[in-house]
Write a protein that holds these residues in place. Structure first.
Motif, mmCIF file in Angstrom:
data_model
loop_
_atom_site.group_PDB
_atom_site.id
_atom_site.type_symbol
_atom_site.label_atom_id
_atom_site.label_comp_id
_atom_site.label_asym_id
_atom_site.label_seq_id
_atom_site.Cartn_x
_atom_site.Cartn_y
_atom_site.Cartn_z
ATOM 1 N N GLU A 72 63.195 34.526 44.142
ATOM 2 C CA GLU A 72 64.299 35.454 43.952
ATOM 3 C C GLU A 72 63.909 36.588 43.026
ATOM 4 O O GLU A 72 64.450 37.686 43.106
ATOM 5 N N LEU A 73 62.975 36.334 42.136
ATOM 6 C CA LEU A 73 62.650 37.285 41.081
ATOM 7 C C LEU A 73 61.368 38.067 41.345
ATOM 8 O O LEU A 73 61.275 39.254 41.019
ATOM 9 N N LEU A 74 60.374 37.410 41.941
ATOM 10 C CA LEU A 74 59.052 38.014 42.097
ATOM 11 C C LEU A 74 58.589 37.967 43.550
ATOM 12 O O LEU A 74 58.698 36.937 44.213
ATOM 13 N N GLU A 75 58.059 39.078 44.009
ATOM 14 C CA GLU A 75 57.519 39.164 45.363
ATOM 15 C C GLU A 75 55.996 39.276 45.297
ATOM 16 O O GLU A 75 55.472 40.242 44.734
ATOM 17 N N PRO A 76 55.262 38.301 45.854
ATOM 18 C CA PRO A 76 53.797 38.393 45.849
ATOM 19 C C PRO A 76 53.330 39.619 46.628
ATOM 20 O O PRO A 76 53.811 39.892 47.726
ATOM 21 N N ILE A 77 52.385 40.353 46.043
ATOM 22 C CA ILE A 77 51.838 41.544 46.681
ATOM 23 C C ILE A 77 50.415 41.287 47.167
ATOM 24 O O ILE A 77 50.075 41.526 48.320
ATOM 25 N N SER A 78 49.573 40.784 46.269
ATOM 26 C CA SER A 78 48.170 40.561 46.598
ATOM 27 C C SER A 78 47.523 39.754 45.485
ATOM 28 O O SER A 78 48.197 39.312 44.547
ATOM 29 N N THR A 79 46.223 39.583 45.576
ATOM 30 C CA THR A 79 45.430 39.029 44.479
ATOM 31 C C THR A 79 44.257 39.975 44.233
ATOM 32 O O THR A 79 43.873 40.749 45.114
ATOM 33 N N VAL A 80 43.714 39.908 43.027
ATOM 34 C CA VAL A 80 42.583 40.762 42.685
ATOM 35 C C VAL A 80 41.599 39.962 41.837
ATOM 36 O O VAL A 80 42.004 39.208 40.954
ATOM 37 N N SER A 81 40.319 40.109 42.133
ATOM 38 C CA SER A 81 39.283 39.377 41.398
ATOM 39 C C SER A 81 38.871 40.143 40.152
ATOM 40 O O SER A 81 38.711 41.368 40.189
ATOM 41 N N VAL A 82 38.717 39.418 39.050
ATOM 42 C CA VAL A 82 38.187 40.010 37.824
ATOM 43 C C VAL A 82 37.017 39.155 37.355
ATOM 44 O O VAL A 82 37.035 37.929 37.460
ATOM 45 N N SER A 83 35.999 39.812 36.845
ATOM 46 C CA SER A 83 34.769 39.124 36.447
ATOM 47 C C SER A 83 34.919 38.421 35.104
ATOM 48 O O SER A 83 35.789 38.765 34.293
ATOM 49 N N ALA A 84 34.040 37.458 34.871
ATOM 50 C CA ALA A 84 33.989 36.785 33.577
ATOM 51 C C ALA A 84 33.451 37.763 32.529
ATOM 52 O O ALA A 84 32.642 38.644 32.833
ATOM 53 N N VAL A 85 33.918 37.605 31.294
ATOM 54 C CA VAL A 85 33.469 38.456 30.183
ATOM 55 C C VAL A 85 33.097 37.546 29.021
ATOM 56 O O VAL A 85 33.916 36.742 28.569
ATOM 57 N N SER A 86 31.867 37.659 28.539
ATOM 58 C CA SER A 86 31.415 36.769 27.468
ATOM 59 C C SER A 86 32.071 37.102 26.128
ATOM 60 O O SER A 86 32.402 36.208 25.345
ATOM 61 N N LYS A 87 32.263 38.389 25.866
ATOM 62 C CA LYS A 87 32.923 38.796 24.622
ATOM 63 C C LYS A 87 33.599 40.143 24.823
ATOM 64 O O LYS A 87 32.990 41.083 25.329
ATOM 65 N N PHE A 88 34.867 40.215 24.420
ATOM 66 C CA PHE A 88 35.627 41.452 24.564
ATOM 67 C C PHE A 88 36.253 41.798 23.219
ATOM 68 O O PHE A 88 37.056 41.033 22.676
ATOM 69 N N VAL A 89 35.874 42.944 22.671
ATOM 70 C CA VAL A 89 36.394 43.415 21.384
ATOM 71 C C VAL A 89 37.405 44.526 21.670
ATOM 72 O O VAL A 89 37.043 45.611 22.127
ATOM 73 N N ALA A 90 38.662 44.256 21.395
ATOM 74 C CA ALA A 90 39.737 45.170 21.785
ATOM 75 C C ALA A 90 39.560 46.571 21.209
ATOM 76 O O ALA A 90 39.714 47.569 21.919
ATOM 77 N N ARG A 91 39.231 46.676 19.921
ATOM 78 C CA ARG A 91 39.163 47.987 19.280
ATOM 79 C C ARG A 91 38.037 48.857 19.841
ATOM 80 O O ARG A 91 38.057 50.077 19.690
ATOM 81 N N ASP A 92 37.052 48.241 20.492
ATOM 82 C CA ASP A 92 35.957 49.011 21.082
ATOM 83 C C ASP A 92 36.343 49.624 22.421
ATOM 84 O O ASP A 92 35.618 50.476 22.950
ATOM 85 N N HIS A 93 37.455 49.175 22.970
ATOM 86 C CA HIS A 93 37.863 49.640 24.294
ATOM 87 C C HIS A 93 39.181 50.414 24.273
ATOM 88 O O HIS A 93 39.280 51.485 24.888
ATOM 89 N N PHE A 94 40.170 49.865 23.587
ATOM 90 C CA PHE A 94 41.479 50.509 23.573
ATOM 91 C C PHE A 94 41.537 51.538 22.448
ATOM 92 O O PHE A 94 41.907 51.241 21.310
ATOM 93 N N LYS A 95 41.143 52.747 22.783
ATOM 94 C CA LYS A 95 41.170 53.851 21.829
ATOM 95 C C LYS A 95 41.491 55.131 22.591
ATOM 96 O O LYS A 95 41.266 55.230 23.804
ATOM 97 N N LEU A 96 42.036 56.105 21.877
ATOM 98 C CA LEU A 96 42.391 57.367 22.514
ATOM 99 C C LEU A 96 41.142 58.099 22.983
ATOM 100 O O LEU A 96 40.100 58.065 22.322
#
Length: 224
Positions: A72-96
């Motif tokens: 009733e609330l959610l309609e499936p659209i598709s699926t998407v593959s995302v790769s494995a990541v050994s280490k992700f540092v947020a401040r190195d990516h999310f910046k203006l």
């Protein structure tokens, strides 16, 4: 002095709250309750959030639906593959500006405070589910409808941004609607992290899942 209601009104609200609480708990079988407790009571907490949000927003408690069917609330659209990541540092990516081609023009204060210090290790590859929110909803019913796999990672969100770095067509919406991910912050608190495209760049933000207002239908939701 602000008027917070008469004793009779408070009793009515309190009685309704207790009734709703008992109803929410009775929705669980004994194994469900044990499982919920093992998970730090997250499922019960989601039910309580619905009741509290209804009281705060003046909604009729009789209309609070804690068992809304995911169909009733959610309609499936598709699926998407995302790769494995050994280490992700947020401040190195999310910046203006631009990082790995991803153009970000705005980062909200809540995201800065709760996510920029986050480091994710050994994020597994995944097939993310892509769903359309069919109607207005607060976060707790969406989380309940998504089930146990509602949580995602910043690294997975970033993989999707890299596929549409400058607002190209793709899995993420690039119109006036939002893309919603449920991700834990540095204090292990679950937030709704949102990204949207507009005025030539991506905007990134985070909203508390306890907020008394929700999402309009048409927004896109992601889960594992």
């Amino acid at each position: 002095m602000k008027n917070h209601g008469t004793p009779t009104q408070w009793w009515t609200v309190t009685n309704a709250f207790i009734t709703a609480l008992c109803t929410a708990v009775m929705d669980f079988s004994i194994p469900d309750l044990i499982k919920a407790i093992d998970k730090k009571g997250e499922k019960i907490t989601q039910h309580l959030r619905l009741v509290l949000n209804a009281i705060m927003s003046g909604q009729d408690l009789a209309l609070v639906d804690t068992k809304k069917d995911s169909n009733e609330l959610l309609e499936p659209i598709s699926t998407v593959s995302v790769s494995a990541v050994s280490k992700f540092v947020a401040r190195d990516h999310f910046k203006l500006g631009e990082v790995e081609g991803v153009k970000i023009g705005y980062i909200g204060d809540s995201f800065k405070s709760h996510f920029l210090k986050k480091v994710e290790d050994n994020v597994p590859e995944a097939q993310l589910k892509v769903l359309r929110l069919k109607q207005y909803s607060l976060d707790p019913p969406i989380i309940t409808a998504l089930g146990d796999n509602h949580e995602t990672y910043l690294a997975q969100l970033w993989e999707l941004l890299k596929a549409q770095p400058k607002g190209e067509n793709g899995t993420l919406l690039t119109n006036s609607y939002m893309n919603i991910f449920y991700i834990r912050d540095t204090d292990n608190i679950l937030w709704a992290v949102l990204v949207g495209w507009g005025v030539g760049s991506w905007s990134v933000g985070a909203d508390s899942i306890d907020r008394p207002y929700g999402w309009r239908g048409g927004n896109r939701v992601f889960s594992r």
